[in-house]
Design a protein around this motif. Structure first.
Motif, mmCIF file in Angstrom:
data_model
loop_
_atom_site.group_PDB
_atom_site.id
_atom_site.type_symbol
_atom_site.label_atom_id
_atom_site.label_comp_id
_atom_site.label_asym_id
_atom_site.label_seq_id
_atom_site.Cartn_x
_atom_site.Cartn_y
_atom_site.Cartn_z
ATOM 1 N N PRO A 356 0.808 -1.234 0.000
ATOM 2 C CA PRO A 356 0.000 0.000 0.000
ATOM 3 C C PRO A 356 0.834 1.273 0.000
ATOM 4 O O PRO A 356 0.290 2.351 0.260
ATOM 5 N N TYR A 357 2.130 1.193 -0.280
ATOM 6 C CA TYR A 357 2.999 2.359 -0.174
ATOM 7 C C TYR A 357 3.515 2.755 -1.548
ATOM 8 O O TYR A 357 3.435 1.982 -2.520
ATOM 9 N N PRO A 358 4.111 3.969 -1.675
ATOM 10 C CA PRO A 358 4.662 4.369 -2.986
ATOM 11 C C PRO A 358 5.768 3.443 -3.465
ATOM 12 O O PRO A 358 5.965 3.269 -4.665
ATOM 13 N N TYR A 359 6.526 2.863 -2.511
ATOM 14 C CA TYR A 359 7.602 1.926 -2.831
ATOM 15 C C TYR A 359 7.502 0.738 -1.877
ATOM 16 O O TYR A 359 6.846 0.805 -0.837
ATOM 17 N N PRO A 360 8.186 -0.360 -2.205
ATOM 18 C CA PRO A 360 8.200 -1.507 -1.281
ATOM 19 C C PRO A 360 8.843 -1.131 0.053
ATOM 20 O O PRO A 360 9.725 -0.271 0.130
ATOM 21 N N VAL A 361 8.424 -1.810 1.120
ATOM 22 C CA VAL A 361 8.961 -1.589 2.458
ATOM 23 C C VAL A 361 9.995 -2.663 2.754
ATOM 24 O O VAL A 361 9.762 -3.848 2.527
ATOM 25 N N ILE A 362 11.155 -2.219 3.247
ATOM 26 C CA ILE A 362 12.227 -3.132 3.639
ATOM 27 C C ILE A 362 12.135 -3.378 5.147
ATOM 28 O O ILE A 362 12.037 -2.423 5.928
ATOM 29 N N TYR A 363 12.181 -4.646 5.550
ATOM 30 C CA TYR A 363 12.185 -5.013 6.969
ATOM 31 C C TYR A 363 13.554 -5.642 7.288
ATOM 32 O O TYR A 363 13.771 -6.833 7.043
ATOM 33 N N PRO A 364 14.487 -4.847 7.794
ATOM 34 C CA PRO A 364 15.844 -5.357 8.031
ATOM 35 C C PRO A 364 15.841 -6.491 9.049
ATOM 36 O O PRO A 364 15.084 -6.486 10.017
ATOM 37 N N ARG A 365 16.747 -7.480 8.830
ATOM 38 C CA ARG A 365 16.924 -8.583 9.774
ATOM 39 C C ARG A 365 18.338 -8.502 10.330
ATOM 40 O O ARG A 365 19.269 -9.138 9.848
ATOM 41 N N ASP A 366 18.504 -7.594 11.322
ATOM 42 C CA ASP A 366 19.821 -7.454 11.934
ATOM 43 C C ASP A 366 19.646 -7.148 13.415
ATOM 44 O O ASP A 366 18.534 -6.971 13.904
ATOM 45 N N GLU A 367 20.764 -7.107 14.105
ATOM 46 C CA GLU A 367 20.754 -6.883 15.551
ATOM 47 C C GLU A 367 21.399 -5.541 15.898
ATOM 48 O O GLU A 367 21.907 -5.343 16.995
ATOM 49 N N SER A 368 21.430 -4.575 14.947
ATOM 50 C CA SER A 368 22.147 -3.313 15.157
ATOM 51 C C SER A 368 21.333 -2.289 15.923
ATOM 52 O O SER A 368 21.835 -1.237 16.272
ATOM 53 N N GLY A 369 20.087 -2.551 16.155
ATOM 54 C CA GLY A 369 19.236 -1.555 16.809
ATOM 55 C C GLY A 369 18.564 -0.618 15.826
ATOM 56 O O GLY A 369 17.714 0.178 16.198
#
Length: 552
Positions: A356-369
């Motif tokens: 539903p957004y203008p661009y795709p949403v990235i969901y990071p998979r990291d432990e950096s905070g």
């Protein structure tokens, strides 16, 4: 009370007498005047008017007022006094208006009359004796000197009333005849004026009627001409509007046709890109499968060469689950990265699922905070752009926030938002990044690209850094290089007069205040809203989008 009335009446009487003849000098203590927070202790008035006005040769040269003070060197037996000049008017200085620490003086000298008014503030001066001298020529052309002295001694009130009564009687005798003759002349003049007034009123009424008639004719003629012109203009406007409507319909149809062709072309290119990416993905999966099969075959071959049959079986039984789990994990990771990417980079395959957004949403998979979602522009200039700011001319989201809110970020991905200063710093603190700014103004698009983009840490007030510029929008951001971030509650700009963030009602890297500002509030003032001076001048842009991409 009687004393006050006596002195006031005496001052008025001497003033009237001065209008008639001779030199007169009067002093009044009861009329007080406030001058710059000081109050007078007395007012001295000297007036001279020459008699026989029909004699052309008589005139006044000067008038001088002195205060008489005891001589400093006299003995007790000596009663001599020293005269001190208080004010003077003469043929060179005919009009004076002067104020000192002790007095304020006003004077006027005419050819046949003169007057001096002195307002005193010091009680020692008000207790002195006064002398008024007048120099001039008499009717024979001879020089004369008129002098009168006023002594500040205690007087009997009865004597004062006698003097007042005699003065009033003399004034009455002199004025009664003049008043009567003046009234007679005034009556005659009034009658004459009334006659002239009636004549003028009649003539004015005739002139007004004639003028009104002419004006009415002119107005009617003007109305007729204006009606004809308006009808002609309306006819021309109607024709122009009709012609414009026809041209607009043709243009709209042409635009729609071109837009449909562009959409179809874009659809074809996207389908081709998706097919290419899917083919590459299939090849990667097949390659991974082949490598796994080869690895399994190699492991099995090693096991077959083992001396112990029991050991071979045990090793194979232990190795097979690990190989299967590793292959499945790698395969799952590859599928997940393509279906739901965890990073934003060049050449990515667009997810097949809708969003539903203008661009795709990235969901990071990291432990950096910093593992919070963000928008990834996968289409512009090869893709890989992390969007950090987005605004439109609707101005739905308020960008006037404090330091903590700009640090964390605000808004929604569906509409307008700011990603957050801390997240921008976290991204740009590792590697080399570039910044892209996309703008729209009155249907036109433009962009600005900056190399070596970086936002420093909060301890350095999120200072902005970037390198060279290329683009079509103009380099309005160059002034803001090296500037610290400012908000309504954190003034880091270079202006001494005010906080630019409070004045512009938005957070930004201000100087004094600057030529680029994509976060200010839209007002009636120039340079407000979505500001990029090199592209939109003093007006606001209709759209802005800031995005960054890692290049190394």
């Amino acid at each position: 009370m009687k004393s006050n009335l006596f002195l006031t009446a005496a001052l008025i009487l001497l003033g009237f007498n001065a209008c008639c003849e001779g030199i007169n000098l009067v002093f009044n203590r009861d009329i007080q005047v406030v001058v710059e927070s000081r109050i007078t202790c007395g007012i001295l008035l000297c007036v001279e008017k020459l008699t026989r006005p029909n004699t052309p040769s008589s005139s006044i040269f000067n008038m001088t007022v002195f205060t008489n003070q005891p001589s400093c060197s006299r003995t007790p037996e000596d009663e001599s006094e020293t005269r001190v000049l208080m004010a003077s008017i003469n043929s060179k200085h005919r009009n004076i208006s002067r104020i000192t620490d002790a007095t304020r003086a006003f004077g006027l000298l005419g050819r046949r009359n003169a007057s001096l008014r002195i307002e005193m503030f010091k009680h020692d001066d008000c207790s002195s004796d006064f002398t008024c001298e007048v120099h001039g020529l008499d009717s024979q052309g001879r020089s004369f000197l008129s002098t009168t002295t006023l002594l500040q001694q205690q007087r009997d009130n009865h004597m004062g009333y006698e003097i007042l009564a005699n003065s009033l009687k003399n004034f009455k005798d002199k004025v009664e005849g003049k008043i009567e003759s003046s009234f007679t002349g005034i009556r005659n003049q009034v009658h004459s004026l009334e006659n002239r007034k009636n004549t003028l009123e009649n003539r004015m009424e005739d002139n007004i009627d004639a003028k009104l008639s002419a004006i009415k004719s002119q107005v009617q003629s003007l109305e007729n001409r204006m009606e004809d012109k308006i009808d002609a203009k309306l006819s021309v406007i109607k024709n122009q509007v009709q012609s414009l409507e026809n041209r607009m319909e043709d243009n709209i149809e042409a635009k729609l046709s071109a837009f449909k062709n562009e959409v179809q072309s874009l659809k074809n290119r996207l389908e081709e890109m998706i097919d290419e990416k899917l083919s590459a993905f299939k090849n990667q999966v097949q390659s991974l499968k082949n490598r796994m099969e080869n690895e399994i075959d190699a492991k099995l071959s090693t096991i077959k060469k083992s001396d112990s049959h029991d050991r071979k079986e045990a090793t194979f039984e232990k190795l097979l689950p690990r190989i299967s789990r590793s292959m499945v994990a790698n395969l799952n990771s590859s599928i997940v990265d393509n279906m739901q990417p965890s990073t934003c980079k060049r050449g990515m395959i667009r997810p097949s699922s809708s969003y539903p957004y203008p661009y795709p949403v990235i969901y990071p998979r990291d432990e950096s905070g910093q593992g919070l979602p963000y928008l990834c522009d996968m289409f512009t200039d090869g893709g890989g752009w992390i969007v950090i700011q987005r605004r439109s001319s609707l101005f739905k989201v308020d960008f006037d926030h404090d330091w903590a809110t700009y640090k964390k970020g605000f808004g929604t991905f569906e509409d307008e938002f700011w990603l957050g200063n801390e997240r921008i710093h976290a991204f740009t603190s590792k590697g080399i990044w570039e910044l892209r700014v996309d703008l729209k103004y009155k249907g036109k698009k433009a962009s600005a690209l900056y190399s070596n983009f970086k936002v420093e840490s909060e301890s350095k007030q999120y200072k902005l850094r970037f390198g060279t510029y290329i683009g079509t929008a103009g380099n309005s951001l160059s002034y803001h290089d090296g500037k610290k971030f400012s908000t309504q509650d954190r003034d880091n700009d270079w202006s001494i007069k005010y906080n630019c963030a409070q004045k512009k009602m938005g957070g930004w890297w201000y100087g004094r205040c600057g030529w680029a500002d994509l976060n200010s509030k839209r007002t009636e003032r120039n340079y407000s809203g979505i500001v990029w001076a090199a592209f939109a001048g003093t007006d606001t842009c209709s759209f802005s989008e800031m995005k960054m991409r890692r290049v190394a």
